[in-house]
Design a protein around this motif. Structure first.
Motif, mmCIF file in Angstrom:
data_model
loop_
_atom_site.group_PDB
_atom_site.id
_atom_site.type_symbol
_atom_site.label_atom_id
_atom_site.label_comp_id
_atom_site.label_asym_id
_atom_site.label_seq_id
_atom_site.Cartn_x
_atom_site.Cartn_y
_atom_site.Cartn_z
ATOM 1 N N ALA A 7 0.068 -16.751 -6.521
ATOM 2 C CA ALA A 7 -0.307 -15.571 -5.749
ATOM 3 C C ALA A 7 0.606 -14.397 -6.094
ATOM 4 O O ALA A 7 0.138 -13.274 -6.296
ATOM 5 C CB ALA A 7 -0.244 -15.874 -4.256
ATOM 6 N N ALA A 8 1.924 -14.642 -6.162
ATOM 7 C CA ALA A 8 2.866 -13.575 -6.500
ATOM 8 C C ALA A 8 2.587 -13.020 -7.898
ATOM 9 O O ALA A 8 2.637 -11.806 -8.130
ATOM 10 C CB ALA A 8 4.298 -14.093 -6.411
ATOM 11 N N TYR A 9 2.285 -13.916 -8.841
ATOM 12 C CA TYR A 9 1.984 -13.498 -10.216
ATOM 13 C C TYR A 9 0.785 -12.549 -10.240
ATOM 14 O O TYR A 9 0.835 -11.472 -10.851
ATOM 15 C CB TYR A 9 1.698 -14.726 -11.074
ATOM 16 N N VAL B 213 8.979 -12.291 -0.692
ATOM 17 C CA VAL B 213 8.622 -10.880 -0.547
ATOM 18 C C VAL B 213 8.423 -10.275 -1.932
ATOM 19 O O VAL B 213 9.306 -10.358 -2.789
ATOM 20 C CB VAL B 213 9.698 -10.109 0.230
ATOM 21 N N VAL B 214 7.259 -9.686 -2.151
ATOM 22 C CA VAL B 214 6.902 -9.064 -3.423
ATOM 23 C C VAL B 214 6.753 -7.566 -3.188
ATOM 24 O O VAL B 214 5.961 -7.136 -2.345
ATOM 25 C CB VAL B 214 5.588 -9.645 -3.975
ATOM 26 N N VAL B 215 7.510 -6.772 -3.924
ATOM 27 C CA VAL B 215 7.452 -5.316 -3.794
ATOM 28 C C VAL B 215 7.162 -4.714 -5.157
ATOM 29 O O VAL B 215 7.826 -5.037 -6.139
ATOM 30 C CB VAL B 215 8.770 -4.739 -3.234
ATOM 31 N N LEU C 27 0.239 -7.737 3.870
ATOM 32 C CA LEU C 27 0.314 -6.717 2.829
ATOM 33 C C LEU C 27 0.409 -5.343 3.464
ATOM 34 O O LEU C 27 -0.403 -4.998 4.327
ATOM 35 C CB LEU C 27 -0.923 -6.778 1.925
ATOM 36 N N ASP C 28 1.416 -4.563 3.063
ATOM 37 C CA ASP C 28 1.581 -3.190 3.537
ATOM 38 C C ASP C 28 1.606 -2.254 2.339
ATOM 39 O O ASP C 28 2.236 -2.562 1.314
ATOM 40 C CB ASP C 28 2.881 -3.024 4.330
ATOM 41 N N ALA D 6 4.267 -7.223 -0.135
ATOM 42 C CA ALA D 6 3.531 -8.405 0.304
ATOM 43 C C ALA D 6 4.523 -9.461 0.772
ATOM 44 O O ALA D 6 5.564 -9.663 0.137
ATOM 45 C CB ALA D 6 2.660 -8.948 -0.806
ATOM 46 N N GLU D 7 4.206 -10.123 1.867
ATOM 47 C CA GLU D 7 4.990 -11.253 2.356
ATOM 48 C C GLU D 7 4.130 -12.498 2.263
ATOM 49 O O GLU D 7 3.053 -12.566 2.853
ATOM 50 C CB GLU D 7 5.431 -11.031 3.809
#
Length: 352
Positions: free
Chosen positions: A266-268, A299-301, A332-333, A346-347
């Motif tokens: 998912a992060a990828y 946490v993906v930014v 997701l923000d 994204a968390e």
């Protein structure tokens, strides 16, 4: 001569007992009022005919529907607080409770004072008879937000299904137009060489080139389906490849910790799709990617210095990211002021 009947004398003891009983009833009344007014449920007392009793609603009812305490009484409940098209069902629910002398439940809309409708799960319950007659309790819970989330989940699932169908069609088209055509052409050449209609020496050189090209195309398709680098070398290595392919400078700060496969995948794809959106729409010169473990979340930014103004509903691909994150119960923000670049955060639950 008629005898005068002496009035019963009330002793000091009986008077004290009466006063204590009155005080006890007053304390119970205050307790019940306090419970009702601090309860989150919307409470309302009605008569057997469905008329709302004066001053018989709690604070949650008044606050949610926008009324003052002295304004809620009078009139039939379903006529005043239920919108057209749903009044008959509300009336039947209440009258069923009155007729059966049992709790009746319903789910529908109630009207606020300004005409706005809210979704409410409510019931009508008979209470013990009091001096003024039978009374019934209407108790509701505002489920507008829950309904909104349920509808969003339904729409999200529909989008995910549509995206999966589109991806399958795109994969089929890419296979047909690319590697499949090369392999068919190669097959025809080899058959010609087998029959002696084509010079076998010339076919060998051409076959090697066609096979190499077909293998490259198949690898690219496979990379799009599931990146081999992610499986073989981990998330950080896979994201370095994604950043290297991007048509702009990308600064990476990615954890080297081992992450569960579904979360890593998912992060990828979040980073891949986000950078793809940046390249297509943002007009940015640089981007930054940070992937870190924070508590129970990954946490993906992704940030860029582009034009900003990204809209989740504008068809720029952000909706797909939202659906992907929601599917894992993540969050997701997107912060994208016009002219101020875009920051996507994204968390993802690590236990997903």
């Amino acid at each position: 001569m008629a005898r005068s009947r002496a009035k019963p004398r009330r002793t000091a003891k009986s008077t004290a007992v009466l006063r204590e009983r009155i005080a006890e009833l007053e304390r119970e009344r205050e307790l019940l009022n306090s419970i009702a007014n601090n309860a989150p449920s919307l409470l309302c007392l009605i008569d057997p005919d469905g008329a709302v009793r004066p001053f018989a609603t709690n604070k949650a009812f008044e606050r949610t529907l926008g009324y003052e305490p002295h304004e809620t009484g009078g009139g039939l409940f379903w006529d005043r607080y239920v919108p057209d098209g749903e009044r008959a069902a509300a009336r039947d629910t209440i009258l069923s409770s009155v007729r059966m002398h049992a709790t009746a439940e319903h789910e529908g809309r109630w009207l606020q004072r300004d005409g706005t409708a809210i979704e409410v799960a409510w019931s009508c319950t008979p209470l013990p008879k009091i001096a003024s007659g039978p009374v019934y309790l209407v108790m509701g819970t505002d489920i507008t937000e829950r309904k909104r989330h349920e509808e969003e989940v339904r729409r999200s699932r529909a989008r995910i299904v549509a995206a999966a169908d589109d991806a399958r069609r795109r994969l089929e088209r890419n296979l047909h137009d690319g590697a499949q055509q090369r392999l068919i052409a190669l097959l025809l050449q080899l058959r010609g060489a087998q029959r002696g209609t084509i010079d076998s020496g010339a076919v060998v050189g051409s076959a090697v080139e066609e096979l190499a090209a077909a293998v490259r195309e198949l690898r690219e398709l496979a990379q799009g389906i599931h990146p081999s680098a992610l499986t073989e070398r981990g998330l950080a290595a896979a994201l370095r490849i994604v950043a290297a392919r991007a048509p702009l400078d990308v600064e990476l700060d990615v954890t080297d910790a081992t992450v569960e496969t579904n979360v890593a995948v998912a992060a990828y794809y979040i980073v891949s799709e986000a950078l793809n959106n940046v390249a297509k729409y943002a007009g940015a010169t640089r981007a930054a990617v940070r992937v870190r473990e924070t508590g129970a979340h990954l946490v993906v930014v992704v940030e860029d210095d582009g034009r900003g103004g990204a809209d989740l509903d504008a068809g720029t691909g952000l909706r797909g990211l939202y659906d992907r994150v929601s599917a894992l119960d993540g969050r997701l923000d997107v912060d994208s002021p016009p002219g101020g670049g875009t920051r996507l955060r994204a968390e993802l639950p690590l236990s997903a």
